[in-house]
Write an enzyme that holds these catalytic residues in place. Structure first.
Site, PDB file in Angstrom:
ATOM      1  N   ARG A  16     -19.522  -5.762  10.084  1.00  0.00           N
ATOM      2  CA  ARG A  16     -19.336  -7.066  10.712  1.00  0.00           C
ATOM      3  C   ARG A  16     -19.576  -8.123   9.633  1.00  0.00           C
ATOM      4  O   ARG A  16     -20.677  -8.695   9.578  1.00  0.00           O
ATOM      5  CB  ARG A  16     -20.307  -7.235  11.891  1.00  0.00           C
ATOM      6  N   HIS A  39      -2.691  -2.134  -9.625  1.00  0.00           N
ATOM      7  CA  HIS A  39      -3.693  -1.479  -8.759  1.00  0.00           C
ATOM      8  C   HIS A  39      -4.977  -2.287  -8.821  1.00  0.00           C
ATOM      9  O   HIS A  39      -5.396  -2.691  -9.907  1.00  0.00           O
ATOM     10  CB  HIS A  39      -3.962  -0.042  -9.229  1.00  0.00           C
ATOM     11  N   ASP A  84       2.520   5.709  -6.880  1.00  0.00           N
ATOM     12  CA  ASP A  84       3.783   5.648  -6.130  1.00  0.00           C
ATOM     13  C   ASP A  84       5.008   5.557  -7.035  1.00  0.00           C
ATOM     14  O   ASP A  84       6.093   6.021  -6.672  1.00  0.00           O
ATOM     15  CB  ASP A  84       3.752   4.446  -5.171  1.00  0.00           C
ATOM     16  N   HIS A 126       0.866  -1.189   0.000  1.00  0.00           N
ATOM     17  CA  HIS A 126       0.000   0.000   0.000  1.00  0.00           C
ATOM     18  C   HIS A 126       0.901   1.238   0.000  1.00  0.00           C
ATOM     19  O   HIS A 126       1.716   1.386  -0.900  1.00  0.00           O
ATOM     20  CB  HIS A 126      -0.931  -0.079   1.209  1.00  0.00           C
TER      21      HIS A 126
HETATM   22  C1  SDX Z   1      -1.449   2.390  -3.282  1.00  0.00           C
HETATM   23  O1  SDX Z   1      -6.210   1.183  -3.235  1.00  0.00           O
HETATM   24  C2  SDX Z   1      -5.662   2.295  -3.503  1.00  0.00           C
HETATM   25  O2  SDX Z   1      -6.250   3.155  -4.115  1.00  0.00           O
HETATM   26  C3  SDX Z   1      -4.234   2.474  -2.991  1.00  0.00           C
HETATM   27  C4  SDX Z   1      -3.556   3.739  -3.455  1.00  0.00           C
HETATM   28  C5  SDX Z   1      -4.159   4.953  -2.796  1.00  0.00           C
HETATM   29  O3  SDX Z   1      -4.100   6.040  -3.379  1.00  0.00           O
HETATM   30  O4  SDX Z   1      -4.593   4.806  -1.624  1.00  0.00           O
HETATM   31  O5  SDX Z   1      -3.670   3.861  -4.854  1.00  0.00           O
HETATM   32  C6  SDX Z   1      -2.067   3.734  -3.078  1.00  0.00           C
HETATM   33  O6  SDX Z   1      -1.398   1.629  -2.365  1.00  0.00           O
HETATM   34  C7  SDX Z   1      -0.988   2.006  -4.660  1.00  0.00           C
HETATM   35  C8  SDX Z   1      -0.451   0.526  -4.708  1.00  0.00           C
HETATM   36  C9  SDX Z   1       0.977   0.519  -4.161  1.00  0.00           C
HETATM   37  N1  SDX Z   1       1.467  -0.848  -4.047  1.00  0.00           N
HETATM   38  C10 SDX Z   1       2.399  -1.369  -4.875  1.00  0.00           C
HETATM   39  O7  SDX Z   1       2.895  -0.734  -5.817  1.00  0.00           O
HETATM   40  C11 SDX Z   1       2.837  -2.781  -4.522  1.00  0.00           C
HETATM   41  C12 SDX Z   1       2.908  -3.635  -5.804  1.00  0.00           C
HETATM   42  N2  SDX Z   1       1.542  -3.790  -6.315  1.00  0.00           N
HETATM   43  C13 SDX Z   1       0.939  -5.101  -6.049  1.00  0.00           C
HETATM   44  O8  SDX Z   1       1.236  -5.624  -4.782  1.00  0.00           O
HETATM   45  C14 SDX Z   1      -0.541  -5.118  -6.458  1.00  0.00           C
HETATM   46  O9  SDX Z   1      -0.625  -4.623  -7.745  1.00  0.00           O
HETATM   47  C15 SDX Z   1      -1.572  -4.412  -5.610  1.00  0.00           C
HETATM   48  C16 SDX Z   1      -1.451  -4.743  -4.168  1.00  0.00           C
HETATM   49  C17 SDX Z   1      -1.480  -2.916  -5.780  1.00  0.00           C
HETATM   50  C18 SDX Z   1      -2.944  -4.867  -6.119  1.00  0.00           C
HETATM   51  O10 SDX Z   1      -3.050  -6.182  -5.803  1.00  0.00           O
HETATM   52  P1  SDX Z   1      -4.277  -7.118  -6.336  1.00  0.00           P
HETATM   53  O11 SDX Z   1      -5.354  -6.289  -6.912  1.00  0.00           O
HETATM   54  O12 SDX Z   1      -4.601  -8.071  -5.215  1.00  0.00           O
HETATM   55  O13 SDX Z   1      -3.644  -7.911  -7.569  1.00  0.00           O
HETATM   56  P2  SDX Z   1      -2.938  -9.326  -7.445  1.00  0.00           P
HETATM   57  O14 SDX Z   1      -1.843  -9.304  -6.412  1.00  0.00           O
HETATM   58  O15 SDX Z   1      -4.000 -10.370  -7.328  1.00  0.00           O
HETATM   59  O16 SDX Z   1      -2.235  -9.461  -8.890  1.00  0.00           O
HETATM   60  C19 SDX Z   1      -2.979  -9.852 -10.033  1.00  0.00           C
HETATM   61  C20 SDX Z   1      -1.926 -10.381 -10.999  1.00  0.00           C
HETATM   62  C21 SDX Z   1      -1.017 -11.433 -10.352  1.00  0.00           C
HETATM   63  O17 SDX Z   1      -0.524 -12.252 -11.400  1.00  0.00           O
HETATM   64  P3  SDX Z   1      -0.934 -13.826 -11.445  1.00  0.00           P
HETATM   65  O18 SDX Z   1      -0.454 -14.396 -10.097  1.00  0.00           O
HETATM   66  O19 SDX Z   1      -2.452 -13.806 -11.555  1.00  0.00           O
HETATM   67  O20 SDX Z   1      -0.191 -14.336 -12.615  1.00  0.00           O
HETATM   68  O21 SDX Z   1      -1.033  -9.315 -11.383  1.00  0.00           O
HETATM   69  C22 SDX Z   1       0.273  -9.589 -10.885  1.00  0.00           C
HETATM   70  C23 SDX Z   1       0.130 -10.648  -9.801  1.00  0.00           C
HETATM   71  O22 SDX Z   1       1.314 -11.412  -9.711  1.00  0.00           O
HETATM   72  N3  SDX Z   1       0.771  -8.356 -10.301  1.00  0.00           N
HETATM   73  C24 SDX Z   1       2.040  -7.991 -10.272  1.00  0.00           C
HETATM   74  C25 SDX Z   1       2.054  -6.746  -9.637  1.00  0.00           C
HETATM   75  N4  SDX Z   1       0.808  -6.382  -9.284  1.00  0.00           N
HETATM   76  C26 SDX Z   1       0.012  -7.388  -9.689  1.00  0.00           C
HETATM   77  N5  SDX Z   1       3.160  -8.594 -10.721  1.00  0.00           N
HETATM   78  C27 SDX Z   1       4.322  -7.943 -10.528  1.00  0.00           C
HETATM   79  N6  SDX Z   1       4.414  -6.735  -9.911  1.00  0.00           N
HETATM   80  C28 SDX Z   1       3.307  -6.108  -9.476  1.00  0.00           C
HETATM   81  N7  SDX Z   1       3.421  -4.918  -8.862  1.00  0.00           N
END
Ligand code: SDX
Length: 368
Positions: free
Chosen positions: A357, A261, A313, A222
């Site tokens: 809840r 995202h 970010d 996050h």
């Molecule tokens: C913020 O919610 C908000 O609005 C947050 C925010 C705000 O303003 O408050 O926007 C701020 O928190 C932005 C996000 C910052 N975090 C990161 O940059 C960390 C890296 N990002 C990931 O951890 C991920 O993209 C999330 C946490 C942001 C979203 O996670 P999801 O929606 O649960 O997606 P997922 O983990 O299920 O991924 C789906 C697929 C997967 O591939 P498969 O396993 O299906 O093959 O996409 C891939 C993931 O492996 N993937 C990534 C990736 N993000 C998703 N692969 C590599 N690098 C990434 N960053």
């Protein structure tokens, strides 16, 4: 009781109704009380949008001036907060210092159980005034540096950046830092905002809700991602090396910080596009495009290999860096900005509440 099925991470679940904000991924709009955040980032200031979040409309010039003066009247924090921060172990993360300070403030609120919108709005103004001082001075104290006093002769954003760097910002630095704060201010229902509303829904107070939100935002998945992005960019000695580092991480199935995202899925976070332009402006002024080139190759690689795009970010990190901001302050500054959105959500939750809840899908040992 009827249940609605299981969605891991509550993906796609509508958790509440709100008048505050909405991410329209189809139209690629970030709606803040009916306004478009990206348009606001080009024409308004952080103080304007903080007022919009708390009052429900954009301020005219007099209202804006009065509001900014109210924030400036609340720059100072109780000495006891400084004393407590000085007792923290020096290896305490600045996010934990910020969380501690916010938690302590509750003890100074003699009216803490009054959850009326009027009372919570006054608290929000005080907190928005104090947060830059808390953010910077908790970091300075944890690093053995004497706290710095705020300057009311500067704008809200210029003072914040001055307190961070110790130097009066140029006009461009103030504009870009204000834009960065504005883009972080509110973003519908991320984990930290949801945490705040879950806590507020028990009729707990604003300080407790914000304390939970800081703890959530610290996480790497996050808010903590912006610091992780900068460490990754600094690890690379060139754009080519940055590409190699990302490729190796992907091979190890690691997530690349600053990408992806839950809501934008396979789209560019519109906020990241604004800060990419800001990064270009700062690189031009500094005559050094190395960070911009690294970010570009990283962006192209992730689109090619994973069909995933930058979130805010990814470009916020190098902009912070070019503004001379220490990396451990990146997420605390994100939180300080987001306080405006969080307070609006807690006010709304307290005004129209139903305690959260949810249920579970039990997959444990069978029972008779
Ligand atoms: C913020 O919610 C908000 O609005 C947050 C925010 C705000 O303003 O408050 O926007 C701020 O928190 C932005 C996000 C910052 N975090 C990161 O940059 C960390 C890296 N990002 C990931 O951890 C991920 O993209 C999330 C946490 C942001 C979203 O996670 P999801 O929606 O649960 O997606 P997922 O983990 O299920 O991924 C789906 C697929 C997967 O591939 P498969 O396993 O299906 O093959 O996409 C891939 C993931 O492996 N993937 C990534 C990736 N993000 C998703 N692969 C590599 N690098 C990434 N960053």
């Amino acid at each position: 009781m009827k249940t609605r099925g299981f969605s891991p991470g509550l993906e796609g679940v509508i958790a509440l109704e709100t008048e505050i904000s909405f991410l329209d991924a189809e139209k690629e709009k970030i709606v803040i009380r009916g306004e478009d955040l990206i348009e606001l980032s080009k024409e308004k200031t952080y103080v304007d949008v903080a007022y919009l979040l708390l009052e429900g409309k954009l301020p005219n010039e007099d209202e804006r001036q009065a509001f900014e003066n109210q924030l400036k009247e609340n720059y100072h924090i109780p000495d006891a907060v400084i004393d407590i921060l000085k007792l923290l172990p020096k290896n305490t993360h600045p996010m934990d210092g910020q969380r501690t300070a916010i938690s302590v403030l509750g003890g100074f609120d003699t009216n803490i159980d009054d959850r009326s919108a009027a009372e919570n709005k006054q608290r929000a103004i005080k907190l928005l005034g104090m947060l830059p001082t808390i953010t910077v001075n908790s970091y300075r104290i944890l690093n053995g540096i004497e706290p710095i006093s705020p300057r009311t002769d500067l704008s809200y954003s210029a003072n914040f950046l001055y307190m961070i760097t110790g130097k009066e910002p140029t006009e461009l630095e103030e504009k870009i830092f204000d834009q960065l704060l504005l883009l972080y201010i509110e973003h519908e229902l991320p984990n930290s905002t949801f945490a705040a509303r879950v806590i507020a829904s028990t009729q707990s107070d604003l300080y407790g809700a914000l304390t939970g939100a800081v703890a959530s935002l610290k996480g790497n998945l996050h808010g903590g991602a912006n610091e992780a992005v900068m460490y990754l960019l600094n690890e690379a000695t060139s754009a080519t090396h940055f590409e190699e580092i990302i490729k190796e991480k992907l091979q190890r199935k690691e997530k690349i910080m600053g990408f992806g995202h839950r809501v934008y899925m396979k789209k560019f976070d519109p906020r990241a596009l604004v800060l990419k332009d800001a990064l270009y402006e700062l690189c031009q002024i500094h005559g050094d495009f190395s960070l911009y080139e690294k970010c570009e190759v990283g962006e192209q690689l992730m689109e090619r290999e994973k069909g995933i795009f930058p979130n805010l970010d990814y470009y916020a990190a190098p902009v912070y860096w070019m503004l001379g901001i220490p990396i451990p302050l990146y997420t605390p500054i994100f939180f300080s900005s987001r306080t405006a959105g969080l307070c609006a959500h807690v006010i709304e939750q307290h005004e129209n509440n139903r305690i959260f809840r949810p249920r579970v899908k039990y997959v444990g040992k069978s029972y008779s």
